[in-house]
Design a protein around this motif. Structure first.
Motif, PDB file in Angstrom:
ATOM      1  N   ALA A  79       0.940  -1.156  -0.138  1.00  0.00           N
ATOM      2  CA  ALA A  79      -0.055  -0.193  -0.034  1.00  0.00           C
ATOM      3  C   ALA A  79       0.842   1.332  -0.023  1.00  0.00           C
ATOM      4  N   THR A  80       2.040   1.121   0.763  1.00  0.00           N
ATOM      5  CA  THR A  80       2.865   2.247   0.927  1.00  0.00           C
ATOM      6  C   THR A  80       3.534   2.461  -0.473  1.00  0.00           C
ATOM      7  N   ALA A  81       3.850   1.608  -1.096  1.00  0.00           N
ATOM      8  CA  ALA A  81       4.555   1.692  -2.510  1.00  0.00           C
ATOM      9  C   ALA A  81       3.636   2.397  -3.493  1.00  0.00           C
ATOM     10  N   ARG A  82       2.255   1.900  -3.426  1.00  0.00           N
ATOM     11  CA  ARG A  82       1.348   2.248  -4.461  1.00  0.00           C
ATOM     12  C   ARG A  82       0.938   3.734  -4.047  1.00  0.00           C
ATOM     13  N   THR A  83       1.109   4.151  -2.770  1.00  0.00           N
ATOM     14  CA  THR A  83       0.994   5.564  -2.528  1.00  0.00           C
ATOM     15  C   THR A  83       2.057   6.596  -2.990  1.00  0.00           C
ATOM     16  N   LEU A  84       3.336   5.902  -3.072  1.00  0.00           N
ATOM     17  CA  LEU A  84       4.465   6.721  -3.573  1.00  0.00           C
ATOM     18  C   LEU A  84       4.195   6.640  -5.225  1.00  0.00           C
ATOM     19  N   HIS A  86       1.425   7.051  -6.782  1.00  0.00           N
ATOM     20  CA  HIS A  86       0.327   7.857  -6.905  1.00  0.00           C
ATOM     21  C   HIS A  86       1.020   9.286  -6.840  1.00  0.00           C
ATOM     22  N   GLU A  87       1.739   9.439  -5.752  1.00  0.00           N
ATOM     23  CA  GLU A  87       2.529  10.811  -5.612  1.00  0.00           C
ATOM     24  C   GLU A  87       3.331  11.241  -6.821  1.00  0.00           C
ATOM     25  N   THR A  88       4.261  10.225  -7.215  1.00  0.00           N
ATOM     26  CA  THR A  88       5.208  10.367  -8.244  1.00  0.00           C
ATOM     27  C   THR A  88       4.465  10.514  -9.547  1.00  0.00           C
ATOM     28  N   THR A  89       3.130  10.176  -9.697  1.00  0.00           N
ATOM     29  CA  THR A  89       2.111  10.421 -10.794  1.00  0.00           C
ATOM     30  C   THR A  89       1.944  11.866 -10.894  1.00  0.00           C
ATOM     31  N   HIS A  90       1.639  12.381  -9.769  1.00  0.00           N
ATOM     32  CA  HIS A  90       1.572  14.141  -9.610  1.00  0.00           C
ATOM     33  C   HIS A  90       2.766  14.711 -10.169  1.00  0.00           C
ATOM     34  N   ALA A  91       4.012  14.081  -9.659  1.00  0.00           N
ATOM     35  CA  ALA A  91       5.077  15.069 -10.058  1.00  0.00           C
ATOM     36  C   ALA A  91       5.123  15.011 -11.744  1.00  0.00           C
ATOM     37  N   GLY A 165      -3.478  10.076 -10.732  1.00  0.00           N
ATOM     38  CA  GLY A 165      -2.962   9.465  -9.533  1.00  0.00           C
ATOM     39  C   GLY A 165      -3.308   8.328  -8.999  1.00  0.00           C
ATOM     40  N   HIS A 166      -4.649   8.248  -8.740  1.00  0.00           N
ATOM     41  CA  HIS A 166      -5.198   7.008  -8.160  1.00  0.00           C
ATOM     42  C   HIS A 166      -5.331   6.079  -9.304  1.00  0.00           C
ATOM     43  N   ALA A 167      -5.491   6.439 -10.819  1.00  0.00           N
ATOM     44  CA  ALA A 167      -5.651   5.466 -11.787  1.00  0.00           C
ATOM     45  C   ALA A 167      -4.176   4.587 -12.028  1.00  0.00           C
ATOM     46  N   VAL A 168      -2.903   5.310 -11.687  1.00  0.00           N
ATOM     47  CA  VAL A 168      -1.863   4.642 -12.088  1.00  0.00           C
ATOM     48  C   VAL A 168      -1.215   3.862 -10.790  1.00  0.00           C
ATOM     49  N   GLY A 169      -1.584   4.475  -9.403  1.00  0.00           N
ATOM     50  CA  GLY A 169      -1.344   3.795  -8.449  1.00  0.00           C
ATOM     51  C   GLY A 169      -2.206   2.653  -8.288  1.00  0.00           C
ATOM     52  N   ASN A 170      -3.337   2.701  -8.548  1.00  0.00           N
ATOM     53  CA  ASN A 170      -4.237   1.502  -8.378  1.00  0.00           C
ATOM     54  C   ASN A 170      -4.300   0.320  -9.430  1.00  0.00           C
ATOM     55  N   THR A 171      -3.567   0.736 -10.566  1.00  0.00           N
ATOM     56  CA  THR A 171      -3.499  -0.384 -11.508  1.00  0.00           C
ATOM     57  C   THR A 171      -1.971  -0.805 -11.688  1.00  0.00           C
ATOM     58  N   ALA A 172      -1.171  -0.300 -10.866  1.00  0.00           N
ATOM     59  CA  ALA A 172       0.379  -0.760 -10.928  1.00  0.00           C
ATOM     60  C   ALA A 172       0.372  -2.235 -10.361  1.00  0.00           C
ATOM     61  N   ARG A 173       1.051  -2.765 -11.157  1.00  0.00           N
ATOM     62  CA  ARG A 173       1.288  -4.522 -10.993  1.00  0.00           C
ATOM     63  C   ARG A 173       2.830  -4.978 -10.994  1.00  0.00           C
ATOM     64  N   THR A 174       2.964  -5.922 -10.155  1.00  0.00           N
ATOM     65  CA  THR A 174       4.195  -6.759 -10.127  1.00  0.00           C
ATOM     66  C   THR A 174       3.480  -7.995 -10.775  1.00  0.00           C
ATOM     67  N   LEU A 187     -15.642   0.496 -13.034  1.00  0.00           N
ATOM     68  CA  LEU A 187     -14.927  -0.890 -13.522  1.00  0.00           C
ATOM     69  C   LEU A 187     -13.734  -0.408 -14.189  1.00  0.00           C
ATOM     70  N   HIS A 188     -13.923   0.325 -15.448  1.00  0.00           N
ATOM     71  CA  HIS A 188     -13.008   0.890 -16.495  1.00  0.00           C
ATOM     72  C   HIS A 188     -12.418   2.076 -16.177  1.00  0.00           C
ATOM     73  N   LEU A 189     -12.651   2.658 -15.200  1.00  0.00           N
ATOM     74  CA  LEU A 189     -11.935   4.215 -15.010  1.00  0.00           C
ATOM     75  C   LEU A 189     -10.642   4.212 -14.912  1.00  0.00           C
ATOM     76  N   ASP A 190     -10.020   3.451 -13.845  1.00  0.00           N
ATOM     77  CA  ASP A 190      -8.442   3.242 -13.498  1.00  0.00           C
ATOM     78  C   ASP A 190      -7.775   2.468 -14.832  1.00  0.00           C
ATOM     79  N   PRO A 191      -8.105   1.616 -15.263  1.00  0.00           N
ATOM     80  CA  PRO A 191      -7.336   1.172 -16.415  1.00  0.00           C
ATOM     81  C   PRO A 191      -7.130   2.131 -17.745  1.00  0.00           C
ATOM     82  N   THR A 192      -8.482   2.581 -17.767  1.00  0.00           N
ATOM     83  CA  THR A 192      -8.388   3.536 -19.129  1.00  0.00           C
ATOM     84  C   THR A 192      -7.526   4.793 -18.728  1.00  0.00           C
TER      85      THR A 192
END
Length: 214
Positions: A79-84, A86-91, A165-174, A187-192
């Motif tokens: 969760a903390t990595a996803r928050t980072l 998210h914030e990096t997306t703002h940058a 920010g939420h979209a990129v953080g929420n869809t980030a995957r390993t 459903l399709h908001l974040d991936p789009t």
């Protein structure tokens, strides 16, 4: 008492966890020398992280992570990595804005012109690009997918400043991870929006390379 030298630096531990996500590496690749410094600081209880673009931080801004996350970061850094992320997306949003407004009137290379057109379509408005007041396409997408959700979350989650920010953080995957995010998000908001963000980053990377080649 444990030797403090053996305690991992929390910022290093956080960026190492985030680096497991290819999307984080893509964000950093675009930012280059404009990567914001990161530090842990006391924040409001409900604030996991924040990006500050105040002038005192120069062109990079600063990312602050809530010190409360240090309590559980070692056991569950996801969760903390996803928050980072998210914030990096703002940058990256900031640098995309800067690049667009610097060259929108007189793009010096074809690649810059392609980026400007892409920005207008994805972030501005392809229907009325010359209007002074715009309805961001990201907000329009949220309203189209779920009008009730968009209205209920218009103050924060569903506004244009936070959607990417939420979209990129929420869809980030390993390779081992699965989709992450609020179950009530359309459903399709974040991936789009995440896909759109990385399309624009690709155009911006090409634009910047074309400037270096001149």
């Amino acid at each position: 008492m444990a030797d403090n030298k053996l305690v991992p630096d929390p910022v290093n531990a956080l960026t190492t966890a985030a680096s497991a996500y290819p999307s984080y590496q893509d964000l950093l690749k675009f930012l280059g020398a404009n990567q914001p410094p990161i530090r842990f600081a006391p924040l409001d209880a409900e604030t996991r992280g924040e990006y500050d673009r105040a002038a005192r931080y120069g062109n990079t801004g600063e990312i602050r992570m809530n010190t409360n996350s240090l309590r559980y970061m070692r056991d569950d850094p996801t969760a903390t990595a996803r928050t980072l992320i998210h914030e990096t997306t703002h940058a990256t949003d900031r640098q995309l804005d800067n690049l667009y407004f610097k060259y929108k009137d007189r793009p010096p290379t074809p690649e810059i012109a392609q980026f400007v057109e892409g920005y207008k379509r994805l972030r501005w408005s392809d229907k009325n690009p010359n209007a002074r007041v715009q309805a961001p396409p990201s907000e329009a997408l949220a309203r189209r997918l779920d009008p009730k959700w968009a209205a209920e979350n218009a103050g924060y989650r569903a506004n244009s400043a936070e959607l990417y920010g939420h979209a990129v953080g929420n869809t980030a995957r390993t390779p081992e991870s699965t989709r992450y995010g609020s179950i009530d998000t359309p459903l399709h908001l974040d991936p789009t929006l995440a896909t759109e963000h990385f399309v624009l980053l690709d155009l911006a990377n090409r634009a910047q390379k074309s400037l270096q080649a001149k």
